[in-house]
Design an enzyme around this catalytic site. Structure first.
Site, PDB file in Angstrom:
ATOM      1  N   GLU A 443       3.979  -0.479   1.049  1.00  0.00           N
ATOM      2  CA  GLU A 443       2.624   1.072   0.830  1.00  0.00           C
ATOM      3  C   GLU A 443       2.634   0.708  -0.546  1.00  0.00           C
ATOM      4  O   GLU A 443       3.130   2.098  -1.340  1.00  0.00           O
ATOM      5  CB  GLU A 443       4.521   2.264   1.643  1.00  0.00           C
ATOM      6  CG  GLU A 443       4.093   2.104   2.459  1.00  0.00           C
ATOM      7  CD  GLU A 443       2.876   2.446   3.656  1.00  0.00           C
ATOM      8  OE1 GLU A 443       1.635   2.102   3.341  1.00  0.00           O
ATOM      9  OE2 GLU A 443       3.451   1.476   4.635  1.00  0.00           O
ATOM     10  N   GLY A 444       2.652   0.296  -1.655  1.00  0.00           N
ATOM     11  CA  GLY A 444       2.655   0.403  -2.472  1.00  0.00           C
ATOM     12  C   GLY A 444       3.880  -0.355  -3.411  1.00  0.00           C
ATOM     13  O   GLY A 444       4.497   0.041  -3.478  1.00  0.00           O
TER      14      GLY A 444
END
Length: 595
Positions: A443-444
């Site tokens: 998620e980054g």
């Protein structure tokens, strides 16, 4: 590993005393029926589910892992996972925060965040299966057409289907502008999606009858780069606009990854071959729509970090109290025993307090961020909603990155406290350390969060969210300027906030002359921001504990806050020094000389 004990008392303290959600919810039209009794009842039941249903499956799920059948492309989850999911559905947890008009309970996001921490502390791998359903719900709710919301949201919310987020491809991770998956318009008004995605959490499993993939792809006329990305909803089983279920869609899992941790979570490679899909939102605007889902997921992953910190803290605290090792350096503390317990030793206490400080302080910060979601979506004040959205947007990369990086540090401390008994599998803490590692990546990555924070949220958006948060700190310091009991926190917090503001302005000026300043300073700026934000969380916690009148809790909160201020907050000095050193020391060495 010791049994998981849901920290219900601290959740109640944070929600009711520190954040004052009872008064907040009373002001929000969409939350007025949520009172203290309902909050406590939900927490109690969620804690029971996490401790009694999910926690016992954590070690066995890690040992067994998922099973992949290459012939059929099917994935089987570890023993007990499906039964736990069915219990989760029967308990109504799938729709806890989902909109009531689609069958959800419509409860505040703040309450859902607390429930999520307990689920992740009990069994992070299992928690990944329903994780992205929440994000898919938000993406479709905000960007989907009416018929898409009606067709896809109801079965996701009632737990019959789950959702995924299909972004990553083998040749592009965070650089989504390079993706190659294609969407070809079809005569039925839909699209045929073709391409390959990797690292898809819960892309295939045996928990539900259908899986709804939200897929980023390019239309034939798409411009190059990230401006040419569109979002499509692609179910595993075909779903027509009339709601009729069809057969298997052109979606198949081609492999599952063999990973360092979260073995019970299926991480899939997915192949789309002319799969029927439907455009969500506007053509070429898919990245904006996907960020609705991604921001939800980023806050959720930050909460995953907090769950791992809590579980590691509980296990290592129990062990430190029981394990006898040597005598305290100042003399025996328990002379009636053969040796003193580990907890008397100063450095054991340092590692325990580091876990406690990051875990409890991070809980306040994450739940505060969740209250901003509720102000934005459940209130009727447009100005307050806008301010909440700006502050939330600013805080998400901090909560995501700092809580997950702290999870790595804290679970390593848990292993260290156990010593050799932590390195072997018998006690379970090595699993926590392995599971924590992915949280700073998916998620980054931390680096992406840092660039988003400094490059976009601070510089590009003129620091709108930062201004709101600094105003929050300034208001606290002003209100408590004459509170003698808080002097040891108020003055340092005020100075740190002012230094943070001054440093931000200096970075903006330097970046205007040299863009490399942003990339070189971003991660240090992120951590500096996180430590100041946590200092605020601890200051308001001490103030609330003093006011609540529970002497035991007040003493514990004050001692832990003092540890944060004197042992962890000083880390901002090294981050500030690194920022001021400029980009040259990381850029001057030619690539060819990295021998």
């Amino acid at each position: 590993m010791a049994d998981y004990k849901p920290p219900l008392d601290d959740f109640r303290f944070v929600l009711h005393q520190v954040l004052g959600v009872d008064a907040l919810f009373a002001r929000l039209p969409g939350a007025r029926e949520v009172d203290a009794g309902l909050i406590d009842a939900v927490l109690e039941e969620a804690g029971r589910f996490a401790a009694q249903v999910l926690a016992p499956l954590n070690a066995s799920g890690d040992a067994e892992g998922c099973h992949f059948d290459p012939a059929s492309g099917r994935v089987s989850t570890p023993k007990g996972f499906a039964d736990a999911y069915h219990a989760y559905v029967e308990g109504g947890w799938c729709g806890l925060n989902a909109p009531a008009e689609f069958g959800g309970q419509g409860l505040p996001e703040t309450l859902g965040a607390a429930v999520k921490e307990m689920i992740d502390a009990a069994n992070l791998a299992w928690g990944n299966y329903p994780l992205l359903s929440h994000g898919a719900t938000e993406a479709l709710r905000q960007h989907g057409e009416d018929w898409q919301r009606e067709l896809f949201l109801r079965p996701i919310i009632d737990g019959r289907w789950t959702g995924t987020m299909c972004l990553t491809e083998a040749h592009c991770g965070s650089d989504l502008g390079l993706l190659r998956t294609r969407a070809q318009p079809a005569d039925d008004g839909g699209y045929r999606i073709s391409g390959d995605k990797i690292f898809i959490t819960a892309g295939e499993h045996d928990l539900t009858e259908n899986i709804v993939h939200l897929v980023l792809a390019r239309l034939p006329d798409a411009p190059a780069g990230s401006r040419g990305i569109s979002l499509f909803v692609v179910p595993k089983r075909k779903v027509g606009r009339d709601g009729q279920m069809g057969g298997e869609n052109g979606v198949v899992c081609t492999a599952i990854e063999h990973k360092m941790g979260i073995h019970g979570s299926a991480t899939c490679a997915m192949h789309f071959e002319g799969a029927e899909g439907w455009l969500v939102g506007q053509p070429h605007k898919g990245l904006a729509a996907m960020f609705t889902m991604m921001n939800t997921a980023r806050l959720a992953v930050g909460i995953q970090g907090l769950g791992l910190i809590e579980r590691g803290y509980q296990a290592s605290l129990d062990y430190a109290r029981e394990r006898l090792q040597m005598r305290d350096i100042a003399g025996a503390k328990f002379p009636e025993q053969a040796a003193d317990p580990l907890i008397v030793h100063a450095d054991i206490r340092r590692m325990l307090l580091t876990q406690k400080a990051f875990g409890e302080g991070g809980r306040v910060l994450a739940l505060h961020a969740a209250t901003l979601v509720d102000i934005e979506h459940l209130g009727d004040d447009a100005a307050a909603a806008k301010a909440a959205e700006e502050e939330l947007s600013f805080l998400i990369p901090i909560v995501k990155a700092v809580s997950t990086e702290a999870a790595i540090e804290c679970t390593q401390h848990a292993v260290q406290i156990f010593g050799g008994h932590g390195y072997i599998k018998d006690n379970g803490v090595e699993q926590l350390a392995r599971d924590a590692r992915i949280t700073t990546i998916y998620e980054g990555t931390t680096q992406i969060q840092a660039l988003d924070l400094l490059g976009r949220k601070v510089l590009q958006l003129k620091g709108a969210g930062l201004k709101h948060f600094l105003a929050r700190i300034e208001a606290f310091c002003r209100d408590h300027a004459d509170t003698a009991e808080l002097a040891e926190f108020v003055a340092p917090l005020g100075r740190a906030a002012q230094d943070w503001s001054d440093l931000t302005q200096a970075l903006a000026a330097a970046a205007a002359k040299d863009p490399e300043v942003v990339a070189a300073a971003a991660v240090d700026y992120l951590f500096l921001s996180g430590h100041v934000a946590l200092a605020w969380a601890w200051a308001i916690s001490v103030a609330a504990a003093d006011q609540a009148g529970d002497a035991r809790r007040a003493a514990a909160k004050r001692a832990t806050a003092r540890f944060h201020y004197q042992r962890l907050l000083p880390r901002i000095e090294s981050h500030r020094a690194a920022i001021h050193s400029g980009p040259a020391n990381v850029l001057d060495l030619p690539a060819g000389q990295f021998d």
